[in-house]
Scaffold this motif. Sequence first.
Motif, PDB file in Angstrom:
ATOM      1  N   ASP A 259       0.839  -1.194   0.000  1.00  0.00           N
ATOM      2  CA  ASP A 259       0.000   0.000   0.000  1.00  0.00           C
ATOM      3  C   ASP A 259       0.875   1.246   0.000  1.00  0.00           C
ATOM      4  O   ASP A 259       1.334   1.705   1.040  1.00  0.00           O
ATOM      5  CB  ASP A 259      -0.916  -0.014   1.234  1.00  0.00           C
ATOM      6  N   LYS A 266       1.611   7.957   0.322  1.00  0.00           N
ATOM      7  CA  LYS A 266       2.038   8.034   1.719  1.00  0.00           C
ATOM      8  C   LYS A 266       3.418   8.677   1.808  1.00  0.00           C
ATOM      9  O   LYS A 266       4.206   8.590   0.862  1.00  0.00           O
ATOM     10  CB  LYS A 266       2.150   6.610   2.301  1.00  0.00           C
ATOM     11  N   ASN A 309      -1.692  -1.435  -4.296  1.00  0.00           N
ATOM     12  CA  ASN A 309      -2.095  -0.031  -4.431  1.00  0.00           C
ATOM     13  C   ASN A 309      -0.886   0.812  -4.817  1.00  0.00           C
ATOM     14  O   ASN A 309      -0.077   1.180  -3.968  1.00  0.00           O
ATOM     15  CB  ASN A 309      -2.691   0.435  -3.089  1.00  0.00           C
ATOM     16  N   ASP A 336      -5.744   6.367  -0.689  1.00  0.00           N
ATOM     17  CA  ASP A 336      -5.098   5.605   0.384  1.00  0.00           C
ATOM     18  C   ASP A 336      -6.124   4.910   1.293  1.00  0.00           C
ATOM     19  O   ASP A 336      -5.760   4.077   2.116  1.00  0.00           O
ATOM     20  CB  ASP A 336      -4.205   6.542   1.203  1.00  0.00           C
ATOM     21  N   ALA A 337      -7.398   5.233   1.136  1.00  0.00           N
ATOM     22  CA  ALA A 337      -8.434   4.495   1.876  1.00  0.00           C
ATOM     23  C   ALA A 337      -8.922   3.386   0.949  1.00  0.00           C
ATOM     24  O   ALA A 337     -10.086   3.354   0.517  1.00  0.00           O
ATOM     25  CB  ALA A 337      -9.563   5.428   2.291  1.00  0.00           C
ATOM     26  N   GLU A 338      -7.981   2.479   0.602  1.00  0.00           N
ATOM     27  CA  GLU A 338      -8.243   1.477  -0.432  1.00  0.00           C
ATOM     28  C   GLU A 338      -8.787   0.160   0.106  1.00  0.00           C
ATOM     29  O   GLU A 338      -9.498  -0.554  -0.589  1.00  0.00           O
ATOM     30  CB  GLU A 338      -6.960   1.218  -1.246  1.00  0.00           C
TER      31      GLU A 338
END
Length: 490
Positions: A259, A266, A309, A336-338
Amino acid sequence: MTQPVPIQFRDSDADALASQPGRIALLAEQGASLAPLARKLDKLTRGAVMRAVGSEAFAALKPGESLDLGFPTGLAADGVQIIRLARKVTQDQARKAGAAVGRNLSGVATLVLADTHPQAADIAFGLAMRAYDFSPHKTTPAKPVGPVTVMVAEPEKVAAAANAGAAVTEGVFFTRDLVNEPANVLTTDDFAARLAAMHELGLEVEILEEDALERLGMGALLGVGMGSETPSKVVVMQWNGGPKGEAPFALVGKGVVFDTGGISIKPAGGMEDMTMDMGGAAVVAGVMRTLALRKARANVVGLVGLVENMPDGRAQRPGDVVKSMKGDTIEVINTDAEGRLVLADVLWYAQERFRPTAMIDLATLTGAVIIALGHENTGVFSNDDALCDAFLKAAKAEGEGAWRLPMAEAYDAKLKSRIADMMNVGGRDGGAITAAQFLARFVKPDVPWCHLDIAGTALLKADSTLAPKGATGWGVMALDRLIRDRFEGK
Ligand code: BES
Ligand code: MN
Ligand code: ZN
């Protein structure tokens, strides 16, 4: 796969103590008299064991801690490890005592004196769980650990009890290996292949590739993987050990093999930890492995969504709108809210296809749950008090921290979108809860469901009782027990 250390059980044999090579471990309660084998050892060492147990150093130990006698006279062994036992030896205490031995295993033979200890199987379990070492990427491989023997009365009985524990240990090690594995090795293809290999154990394993997911309409899950070279997949693992035709219990896991955050990227610091973002899927896989190994009398289906991601020219953008398999549309405010996007489609698919009696999902879903609960407890969310209480009870019995957090309409309202049915984020406040509310939108109202946010518990930076630093395998023990208690009536 990292194999648990083999443990043999054999009859108490006082005569073998003097000639035992390697290391001898014994368990002693402070101030109490020694068990028969320990007394024999004391005699052979001309009182050294008793002196150690009576020492201030021993009195200062906490239950589960130990002290060592180096090169004791009168023995062939190089050392004797004396582990302090609690007055009341619970399952937890017995595991802890075993873990004290497992932490220090080396190439030499180890003999554990359990004597007539009723918890010898728990001691062996703690020993094996703690003796985990992830070393496939070290050019100098870890030395193989020496054979471990537990001396105990009625070894056949203990060995039978230890068998179920060995199935759990193997499941936990499978989970830990997956979580510890870096993302250049554990691609979605590699992950799926490792799951497919569990076919050998009697599990039915199916891999749904991208074209199948497209036909199913899994736009939320597929959106997450668009920036990646490694293809998105859903893997379905079925264990049908229960009554034929009985609806299964479903486990669903988030399997983001890495991620980066995607376009909402990030920060660099600590990003390497996101190799563990498939922790939920790894726990589901570990539980399925345990069920197969111990031939559980239950119908359980495990489903994992495997994606990566990544940011890329083809990656989804903040502001994109995707359509879920359920039909609801989602405005992707933050790429990022995957995890919730992946779970939305897998949860829906699980219910549509299997009509499960109950469903539990696991996911390293939010940083917010770490702010709330630290690394001691998994955040538990549920729409069903009975299922939730049963899970919390199982977690407590296994010594795995779990704490329920609330859900409510007011949190759900934060997900309202101007242009779609919902947004994928609900703001910083109560972030673990709004994530759970998002998932709840993809759970049918009559399906008892729990969501376990394991972001803080899947991987630890320090050693814990039953694991060295790194992946813990949190949840395998609790879920296996829940299945035993609730679905197998054992
Ligand atoms: N995988 C992360 C959550 C995470 C954080 C797991 C730390 C383990 C350790 C998840 O996909 C994520 O990025 N969540 C965001 C959500 C936010 C964008 C609403 C987070 O927690 O910051
Ligand atoms: Mn993320
Ligand atoms: Zn994530």
